[in-house]
Design a protein around this motif. Structure first.
Motif, PDB file in Angstrom:
ATOM      1  N   ALA A  81       0.545  -1.271   0.055  1.00 29.60           N
ATOM      2  CA  ALA A  81      -0.046  -0.002  -0.094  1.00 29.60           C
ATOM      3  C   ALA A  81       0.910   1.277  -0.118  1.00 29.60           C
ATOM      4  O   ALA A  81       0.699   2.247  -0.803  1.00 29.60           O
ATOM      5  CB  ALA A  81      -0.917  -0.111   1.159  1.00 29.60           C
ATOM      6  N   VAL A  82       2.019   1.240   0.937  1.00 29.15           N
ATOM      7  CA  VAL A  82       2.642   2.517   0.879  1.00 29.15           C
ATOM      8  C   VAL A  82       3.369   2.830  -0.375  1.00 29.15           C
ATOM      9  O   VAL A  82       3.536   3.826  -0.851  1.00 29.15           O
ATOM     10  CB  VAL A  82       3.813   2.372   1.981  1.00 29.15           C
ATOM     11  CG1 VAL A  82       4.819   3.388   2.177  1.00 29.15           C
ATOM     12  CG2 VAL A  82       3.023   2.205   3.475  1.00 29.15           C
ATOM     13  N   LEU A  83       4.047   1.619  -1.087  1.00 29.37           N
ATOM     14  CA  LEU A  83       4.816   2.135  -2.238  1.00 29.37           C
ATOM     15  C   LEU A  83       3.984   2.427  -3.135  1.00 29.37           C
ATOM     16  O   LEU A  83       4.419   3.229  -3.935  1.00 29.37           O
ATOM     17  CB  LEU A  83       5.555   0.726  -2.659  1.00 29.37           C
ATOM     18  CG  LEU A  83       6.611   0.746  -3.864  1.00 29.37           C
ATOM     19  CD1 LEU A  83       7.341   1.618  -3.280  1.00 29.37           C
ATOM     20  CD2 LEU A  83       7.055  -0.813  -3.943  1.00 29.37           C
ATOM     21  N   PHE A  84       2.792   1.791  -3.322  1.00 26.55           N
ATOM     22  CA  PHE A  84       1.703   2.292  -4.314  1.00 26.55           C
ATOM     23  C   PHE A  84       1.564   3.648  -4.054  1.00 26.55           C
ATOM     24  O   PHE A  84       1.601   4.562  -5.278  1.00 26.55           O
ATOM     25  CB  PHE A  84       0.335   1.372  -4.448  1.00 26.55           C
ATOM     26  CG  PHE A  84      -0.765   1.953  -5.283  1.00 26.55           C
ATOM     27  CD1 PHE A  84      -0.811   1.483  -6.507  1.00 26.55           C
ATOM     28  CD2 PHE A  84      -1.453   2.900  -4.666  1.00 26.55           C
ATOM     29  CE1 PHE A  84      -1.656   1.614  -7.412  1.00 26.55           C
ATOM     30  CE2 PHE A  84      -2.468   3.246  -5.835  1.00 26.55           C
ATOM     31  CZ  PHE A  84      -2.630   2.844  -6.987  1.00 26.55           C
ATOM     32  N   GLU A  85       1.162   4.023  -3.043  1.00 31.12           N
ATOM     33  CA  GLU A  85       0.797   5.459  -2.647  1.00 31.12           C
ATOM     34  C   GLU A  85       1.866   6.554  -2.952  1.00 31.12           C
ATOM     35  O   GLU A  85       1.599   7.579  -3.379  1.00 31.12           O
ATOM     36  CB  GLU A  85       0.118   5.581  -1.453  1.00 31.12           C
ATOM     37  CG  GLU A  85      -1.205   5.049  -1.025  1.00 31.12           C
ATOM     38  CD  GLU A  85      -2.224   5.730  -2.286  1.00 31.12           C
ATOM     39  OE1 GLU A  85      -2.051   6.722  -2.464  1.00 31.12           O
ATOM     40  OE2 GLU A  85      -3.055   4.658  -2.418  1.00 31.12           O
ATOM     41  N   MET A 119      -4.126   4.977   1.333  1.00 28.88           N
ATOM     42  CA  MET A 119      -3.493   3.975   1.796  1.00 28.88           C
ATOM     43  C   MET A 119      -4.368   3.068   2.654  1.00 28.88           C
ATOM     44  O   MET A 119      -4.181   1.914   2.669  1.00 28.88           O
ATOM     45  CB  MET A 119      -2.283   4.359   2.793  1.00 28.88           C
ATOM     46  CG  MET A 119      -0.767   3.522   2.638  1.00 28.88           C
ATOM     47  SD  MET A 119       0.519   4.387   3.408  1.00 28.88           S
ATOM     48  CE  MET A 119       0.488   5.966   3.254  1.00 28.88           C
ATOM     49  N   GLY A 120      -5.029   3.773   3.744  1.00 25.91           N
ATOM     50  CA  GLY A 120      -5.836   2.754   4.716  1.00 25.91           C
ATOM     51  C   GLY A 120      -6.857   2.173   3.741  1.00 25.91           C
ATOM     52  O   GLY A 120      -7.307   1.020   3.763  1.00 25.91           O
ATOM     53  N   TYR A 121      -7.532   2.924   2.806  1.00 27.62           N
ATOM     54  CA  TYR A 121      -8.639   2.513   1.990  1.00 27.62           C
ATOM     55  C   TYR A 121      -7.942   1.126   1.067  1.00 27.62           C
ATOM     56  O   TYR A 121      -8.775   0.136   0.994  1.00 27.62           O
ATOM     57  CB  TYR A 121      -9.170   3.567   1.168  1.00 27.62           C
ATOM     58  CG  TYR A 121     -10.192   3.161  -0.029  1.00 27.62           C
ATOM     59  CD1 TYR A 121     -11.430   2.506   0.414  1.00 27.62           C
ATOM     60  CD2 TYR A 121      -9.701   3.273  -1.257  1.00 27.62           C
ATOM     61  CE1 TYR A 121     -12.423   2.099  -0.620  1.00 27.62           C
ATOM     62  CE2 TYR A 121     -10.711   2.818  -2.185  1.00 27.62           C
ATOM     63  CZ  TYR A 121     -11.937   2.311  -1.864  1.00 27.62           C
ATOM     64  OH  TYR A 121     -12.759   1.721  -2.927  1.00 27.62           O
ATOM     65  N   THR A 126      -8.143  -4.214  -0.477  1.00 27.51           N
ATOM     66  CA  THR A 126      -7.454  -5.210  -0.946  1.00 27.51           C
ATOM     67  C   THR A 126      -7.747  -6.347  -0.364  1.00 27.51           C
ATOM     68  O   THR A 126      -8.048  -7.804  -0.725  1.00 27.51           O
ATOM     69  CB  THR A 126      -5.921  -4.854  -1.442  1.00 27.51           C
ATOM     70  OG1 THR A 126      -5.921  -3.921  -2.109  1.00 27.51           O
ATOM     71  CG2 THR A 126      -5.295  -6.062  -1.964  1.00 27.51           C
ATOM     72  N   TRP A 127      -7.737  -6.362   1.020  1.00 27.54           N
ATOM     73  CA  TRP A 127      -8.002  -7.291   2.065  1.00 27.54           C
ATOM     74  C   TRP A 127      -9.339  -7.972   1.736  1.00 27.54           C
ATOM     75  O   TRP A 127      -9.303  -9.257   1.515  1.00 27.54           O
ATOM     76  CB  TRP A 127      -7.618  -6.975   3.323  1.00 27.54           C
ATOM     77  CG  TRP A 127      -7.356  -8.307   4.069  1.00 27.54           C
ATOM     78  CD1 TRP A 127      -7.841  -9.514   3.994  1.00 27.54           C
ATOM     79  CD2 TRP A 127      -6.706  -8.267   5.663  1.00 27.54           C
ATOM     80  NE1 TRP A 127      -7.570 -10.216   5.321  1.00 27.54           N
ATOM     81  CE2 TRP A 127      -6.729  -9.472   6.162  1.00 27.54           C
ATOM     82  CE3 TRP A 127      -6.261  -7.003   6.229  1.00 27.54           C
ATOM     83  CZ2 TRP A 127      -6.035  -9.720   7.317  1.00 27.54           C
ATOM     84  CZ3 TRP A 127      -5.474  -7.343   7.535  1.00 27.54           C
ATOM     85  CH2 TRP A 127      -5.475  -8.569   8.183  1.00 27.54           C
TER      86      TRP A 127
END
Length: 150
Positions: A81-85, A119-121, A126-127
């Motif tokens: 998530a972090v890398l994507f954002e 990121m949280g979303y 995804t989960w």
């Protein structure tokens, strides 16, 4: 690995739900007209949709190569998530500043807020997506050889 159709379904459903949530929320939060924020969010979502497809495909290929498995641990989900954002933030920053006619630092703060929200979303979406639409376990060469000898 997921099919192209499944990846498209995942990316589009992620972005559409995100648009519904974030546009009114950020218009109020950042005190910009809904129409201006709508354009920013729509351009961001369009860029993110294409990036989402490419990023998840590359991430899955990397996981298969390095781990031989597509299952994500919680720490790996956080890295995902972090890398994507971070990459998306860098792509969208100039557009935010230009379209809203705001200083680059203000655009950076807004972009960071979007990134934190998404990121949280992304983590939760995804989960849940993977629980609702589980992917089949990859077939290994060993399993293929075994099936051919039976």
């Amino acid at each position: 690995m997921r099919t192209t159709a499944d990846r498209i379904r995942q990316a589009l459903s992620f972005e559409i739900l995100g648009l519904i949530i974030v546009t009114p929320l950020f218009a109020v939060l950042f005190k910009h007209p809904m129409s201006d924020m709508g354009v920013v969010v729509l351009v961001g979502a369009t860029a993110a949709t294409f990036w989402n497809y490419a990023y998840n495909l590359l991430f899955d290929k990397a996981m298969l190569r390095w781990r031989g498995d597509l299952r994500k641990t919680v720490p790996l989900r956080i890295v995902h998530a972090v890398l994507f954002e971070v990459i998306l933030l860098l792509m969208l920053l100039p557009f935010f500043a230009w379209w809203l006619a705001i200083p680059i630092l203000d655009a950076l703060m807004m972009d960071i807020a979007f990134a934190l929200f998404y990121m949280g979303y992304a983590f939760v979406f995804t989960w849940l997506y993977e629980l609702i639409f589980p992917q089949a376990a990859p077939v290994t060469d060993k399993e293929t050889d075994k099936a051919q000898h039976v």
